[in-house]
Design an enzyme around this catalytic site. Structure first.
Site, mmCIF file in Angstrom:
data_model
loop_
_atom_site.group_PDB
_atom_site.id
_atom_site.type_symbol
_atom_site.label_atom_id
_atom_site.label_comp_id
_atom_site.label_asym_id
_atom_site.label_seq_id
_atom_site.Cartn_x
_atom_site.Cartn_y
_atom_site.Cartn_z
ATOM 1 N N HIS A 9 0.819 -1.207 0.000
ATOM 2 C CA HIS A 9 0.000 0.000 0.000
ATOM 3 C C HIS A 9 0.855 1.260 0.000
ATOM 4 C CE1 HIS A 9 0.518 -0.441 4.459
ATOM 5 N NE2 HIS A 9 0.580 0.876 4.407
ATOM 6 N N ARG A 46 -1.763 11.193 4.374
ATOM 7 C CA ARG A 46 -2.468 11.781 5.505
ATOM 8 C C ARG A 46 -3.575 12.681 4.971
ATOM 9 N NH1 ARG A 46 0.551 10.314 9.754
ATOM 10 N NH2 ARG A 46 2.790 10.206 9.478
ATOM 11 N N GLU A 51 -3.834 3.667 1.689
ATOM 12 C CA GLU A 51 -4.160 3.901 3.095
ATOM 13 C C GLU A 51 -4.271 5.402 3.317
ATOM 14 O OE1 GLU A 51 -1.716 4.062 7.232
ATOM 15 O OE2 GLU A 51 -1.310 2.318 5.959
ATOM 16 N N ASN A 94 -5.043 11.731 11.397
ATOM 17 C CA ASN A 94 -4.462 11.870 12.728
ATOM 18 C C ASN A 94 -5.419 12.611 13.651
ATOM 19 O OD1 ASN A 94 -1.782 11.887 10.864
ATOM 20 N ND2 ASN A 94 -1.432 10.899 12.819
ATOM 21 N N HIS A 131 2.750 12.187 -7.399
ATOM 22 C CA HIS A 131 1.349 11.854 -7.664
ATOM 23 C C HIS A 131 1.144 10.353 -7.598
ATOM 24 C CE1 HIS A 131 3.263 11.539 -11.686
ATOM 25 N NE2 HIS A 131 2.441 10.514 -11.833
ATOM 26 N N GLU A 148 -3.014 11.232 -11.158
ATOM 27 C CA GLU A 148 -2.920 11.209 -12.614
ATOM 28 C C GLU A 148 -3.875 10.141 -13.142
ATOM 29 O OE1 GLU A 148 0.431 10.630 -16.132
ATOM 30 O OE2 GLU A 148 0.903 10.017 -14.092
#
Length: 130
Positions: free
Chosen positions: A6, A10, A57, A61, A75, A123
């Site tokens: 993965h 954030r 993922e 936070n 990207h 993209e």
């Protein structure tokens, strides 16, 4: 044997991010809380394109830390069957390309970029051969 699992980004608004990535055709797989010493630090949200194992993922936070989109990030790229159709569907969700689709070189794939709610660039590459 090593396999790619993965990529993590954030995010600042999980609901907006979920809507964006689902509009791109990704499916929500699961979420998981990070709790250390009784303190909730983050919630992880996993997405993937149907039929694929590699996941994205998204980390939200909750421990008060702040962060900025770094200058080293480039990207994420996703292949789409029909770029015009994909962009029309994204437009219905209020998602617009940074600029009109283009080719990097003569004979190259048609592509364009969109941004998620946190400014991460995605993209989109037309895989139809058009």
């Amino acid at each position: 044997m090593t396999t790619f699992l993965h990529t993590m980004l954030r995010v600042t608004d999980p609901a907006k991010s979920r809507a964006f990535y689902e509009a791109l055709g990704m499916e929500f797989r699961r979420e998981s809380d990070i709790v250390r010493d009784g303190n909730h630090e983050a919630t992880l949200y996993f997405f993937a394109f149907p039929g694929e194992d590699v996941e994205l993922e998204l980390t939200y936070n909750t421990d008060g830390r702040s962060y900025e989109l770094g200058t080293a990030y480039g990207h994420i790229a996703a292949g789409v069957d029909d770029l015009a159709e994909t962009l029309a569907a994204l437009e219905q969700e209020g998602i617009r390309p940074e600029r009109e689709p283009y080719r990097v070189r003569e004979g190259g794939s048609l592509l364009c970029f969109v941004q998620d709610p946190d400014g991460y660039r995605i993209e989109l590459i037309d895989r139809s051969g058009a």
